[in-house]
Every structure is written in C-alpha cells, then in structure tokens.
Design an enzyme around this catalytic site. Sequence first.
Site, mmCIF file in Angstrom:
data_model
loop_
_atom_site.group_PDB
_atom_site.id
_atom_site.type_symbol
_atom_site.label_atom_id
_atom_site.label_comp_id
_atom_site.label_asym_id
_atom_site.label_seq_id
_atom_site.Cartn_x
_atom_site.Cartn_y
_atom_site.Cartn_z
ATOM 1 N N ASP A 172 -4.721 -4.977 -6.522
ATOM 2 C CA ASP A 172 -5.139 -3.600 -6.232
ATOM 3 C C ASP A 172 -4.537 -2.679 -7.311
ATOM 4 O O ASP A 172 -3.470 -2.968 -7.861
ATOM 5 C CB ASP A 172 -4.624 -3.209 -4.838
ATOM 6 C CG ASP A 172 -5.131 -1.863 -4.370
ATOM 7 O OD1 ASP A 172 -6.099 -1.842 -3.600
ATOM 8 O OD2 ASP A 172 -4.551 -0.828 -4.770
ATOM 9 N N HIS A 214 -3.063 0.029 -6.903
ATOM 10 C CA HIS A 214 -1.798 0.603 -6.449
ATOM 11 C C HIS A 214 -0.768 -0.490 -6.157
ATOM 12 O O HIS A 214 -1.131 -1.596 -5.749
ATOM 13 C CB HIS A 214 -2.021 1.424 -5.166
ATOM 14 C CG HIS A 214 -3.056 2.500 -5.308
ATOM 15 N ND1 HIS A 214 -4.368 2.338 -4.898
ATOM 16 C CD2 HIS A 214 -2.972 3.753 -5.830
ATOM 17 C CE1 HIS A 214 -5.054 3.450 -5.151
ATOM 18 N NE2 HIS A 214 -4.239 4.323 -5.714
ATOM 19 N N HIS A 219 0.238 -1.416 1.729
ATOM 20 C CA HIS A 219 1.252 -0.347 1.734
ATOM 21 C C HIS A 219 2.075 -0.321 3.022
ATOM 22 O O HIS A 219 3.084 0.385 3.095
ATOM 23 C CB HIS A 219 0.601 1.028 1.545
ATOM 24 C CG HIS A 219 -0.080 1.196 0.227
ATOM 25 N ND1 HIS A 219 0.592 1.115 -0.972
ATOM 26 C CD2 HIS A 219 -1.381 1.431 -0.094
ATOM 27 C CE1 HIS A 219 -0.270 1.290 -1.977
ATOM 28 N NE2 HIS A 219 -1.474 1.482 -1.461
ATOM 29 N N ASP A 228 -10.027 -0.911 -6.931
ATOM 30 C CA ASP A 228 -9.841 0.484 -7.350
ATOM 31 C C ASP A 228 -9.334 0.546 -8.797
ATOM 32 O O ASP A 228 -9.075 1.642 -9.312
ATOM 33 C CB ASP A 228 -8.939 1.275 -6.388
ATOM 34 C CG ASP A 228 -7.804 0.469 -5.804
ATOM 35 O OD1 ASP A 228 -7.549 -0.654 -6.288
ATOM 36 O OD2 ASP A 228 -7.155 0.966 -4.854
HETATM 37 C C1 OKP Z 1 -4.538 2.485 -0.762
HETATM 38 B B1 OKP Z 1 -4.842 1.192 -1.500
HETATM 39 C C2 OKP Z 1 -3.418 9.472 -5.284
HETATM 40 C C3 OKP Z 1 -3.678 9.762 -3.815
HETATM 41 C C4 OKP Z 1 -3.266 8.618 -2.967
HETATM 42 C C5 OKP Z 1 -3.539 7.385 -0.902
HETATM 43 C C6 OKP Z 1 -4.039 6.198 -1.653
HETATM 44 C C7 OKP Z 1 -3.887 4.907 -0.886
HETATM 45 C C8 OKP Z 1 -4.412 3.707 -1.636
HETATM 46 N N1 OKP Z 1 -3.998 10.420 -6.184
HETATM 47 N N2 OKP Z 1 -3.748 8.617 -1.630
HETATM 48 O O1 OKP Z 1 -3.830 0.673 -2.306
HETATM 49 O O2 OKP Z 1 -6.082 1.181 -2.206
HETATM 50 ZN ZN ZN Z 2 -5.332 0.736 -4.006
#
Ligand code: OKP
Ligand code: ZN
Length: 382
Positions: free
Chosen positions: A233, A235, A189, A321
């Site tokens: 990932d 995200h 990120h 995740d």
């Molecule tokens: C980092 B990685 C969503 C809350 C998000 C930050 C998440 C960062 C993820 N409900 N909070 O990509 O695993």
């Molecule tokens: Zn993630």
Amino acid sequence: MAPSPIKVFTSALCTTMHTPAYEFLSGAETQYYESPARLEAILHYLESNPSSFEITEHVEDFGYAPIQRVHRQDFLDYLETAYKEWILEGGHPNGVLPATIPHYKVARLGRQTPVNTLAKAGEYCFDLSAVITKDTFKAAWNAAQVTLTATKELVRVAAEYEQGLVEGTGAARSNPPGLYALVRPPGHHAQSDVCGGYCFMNNVAIATQWLIDQPELKRKDGGPKKIAILDIDFHHGNGTQEIFYTTSNPLYTSLHTRDDYPYFTGAEVEIGEGQGVGFNINIPLPQSTTDDEYVAALEKLIQEHVVPYDADYIMVSLGVDTYKDDPIAGFLVTSDAYPRIGNAIRKIGLPTLFVQEGGYCVEKLGVNVGGILQGYLGKTTA
Ligand code: OKP
Ligand code: ZN
C-alpha cells in the site's frame, strides 16, 4: 502447467455494513474515500475475467478468538459499543470521531482513565478518517472472517502445492498458488488498541497470527510456519508494524511513501524491538516515485529480505493507492506497473494471500488490482 485461477473471497456485507457519509481531509468535510464503490469496481473487473478468478462468497465463522489474539479487549468493546453511546450522548449520526486526542505531550502528564464516550474516541482513534457507524464493528468483524476463510484455504492449497513439488507431478515452483481476500474496511493502520486510517481491525495481522497459532501447522524443524508480510500500500502499515514489532515471526516488510500519511511511522530505523529486531523492514520512497523505481525497490526488498527469511506463506497487504491518479496519494506509478509487481511476487515462489487495503481511484481500481493478480498468474497485462 498453466496456473490455477486465483480464488477470491468476498462478501456482500463488505459493501453494505460500513458507509460513513464523509470524513475530514485537510480540515474540510469531504466524501468518504474508503467507499463501497471501491469494492464493487474491483469485483466488476474480476467477474469480467472468469478464466483468471474464481469468486466465492462462502464465509466461515472463526468466532472472536482470532481477533482477540491481535486486539485488546477494551478496544474491541469500545468498537462494538461506541456508536450507541455516541448517539446517546448527542454525537452526530455520521459516526464517532474524536475531538480530543491524548497527544503524547499531554498524555505523559495525565493520569486519568477516560469514561466519557467523547474522550474514549480520542483514546482509541488516532485520526479523523476512521468513522465508527452503527455497524462498523460487524463490518470489520466480517472482513476479518472473510480473510480468515481465505487463509484456511491458503493452508489447503499450499499443502497441495508442496505435495506437487515433492512428487514432481504438480505445478512447478514457478506457479505458486494465489488467493485474494477482497474486503473492506481495510486493516493495516489498525494497531492492537487504536483505530485510524479507515482501519478498525487488522485483517492481515489477524490472519497471520491465526496461521502461527495452528498447532498442526509445523515446519520441518517443529516450529510454527513462518509468514512474510509484504505491505505494498502507498501508506505505511503502522498497525501491522506495531502488532508484530517484538516478534521474529512474521517478518513485516513495507514499501511506502516517505513524508505522507501516517507521518509518524515508517522510517528505516524502525527495525523492531527485542526478539523482533531485524524483522521489521521499512523502505520509504520519495513522492513522485515512478514505475521503474517502484519495481526496482520491490525486487530489491524481495531479494534482500523476503527470500532470505525463508517463509512458508506470503501475505500481501495489497494497496493500489500507489497509482498516479490516486486522489489522496502522490506516486507516479501507472497501470503498466501492476502486472510487473504481481510477477515479482510470483517469483518468490510461495503460496500467497493478497488482502485488500487501500486504493481510491475508483475508475482504475479494477484494472490496477487486476493487474497485480494477473501478473501473479504470469500474465503481462490486466
Ligand atoms: C488508508 B490506507 C492524507 C490524508 C490521509 C487517511 C488515509 C488512510 C489511508 N493526505 N487520510 O493505507 O489506504
Ligand atoms: Zn493506503
């Protein structure tokens, strides 16, 4: 010939240097999910499987230059000094978090360069999860150096592998070498000048740019080596996307959730700009994606985009995740899927460096990350 064990690069500093006490999730103060326990759980699994993994804590110092190739100096200076200034100005000792962010609807009218630390926190951070503590700069620096150390070894084993293919004596195309950088904080990120999503420096981007920059590493046509990034990932890796958005090397590909964090990036229409058009591939998947749906989407992405790109190396932004019980995510992927994912990546047939990103179900992190790596070694279970 049996595949060689996966070389694992890690460092004790990955667990000790960056330990914020809490973050804010949906407005509530919660435990810091990106915790040292994550790394310890993965390490425990790897140590219990010594025939598949060779762990080293040897870290080389590549200095500041590879980091400066990817991140802006003003941002790096901020990361290094933010905590000290924050405390001097009365900020809470848990760490630096923004309270005022230059929202684009405000920023388009603004002409002020922030000098105040509280304002800088907003300038250089896009959410409430990237808490900067006393040693966060050192932790992120260390994660980048561990990843670079693994990348240098990737170059060495890739050359051996190529030689083996030419001579026909070494490993067959079906056993490409694999390495793993077990690091935190994660990186995908982190953009060139903004942190967020638990990420401060973009480990995969720094390592990828370093590979491209090595003058002695050339393809047959004389150009730099080509890298394909596969971001699995849950995200979207907005940071990696942004850093390489206008270039054709590396190829950035990502399988991720639609309609979840980081919300504002990751759509299919984000295809790159200028020279980079066609070299940014986003495949958003719906919430509740299952094993079969996930593996099918990954195989399609590999066949349609990764293989035709004709890369020399694969960099995997490895997040688990996607797991069904992850506390901050929403797919239905089970532990059975991870060896299948690793196997699909093995079938690309290219030297691969896996770099740890997310995954927050601590009890299952070992078996899930291990599943991907074991799958890469051709096994069907963790
Ligand atoms: C980092 B990685 C969503 C809350 C998000 C930050 C998440 C960062 C993820 N409900 N909070 O990509 O695993
Ligand atoms: Zn993630």
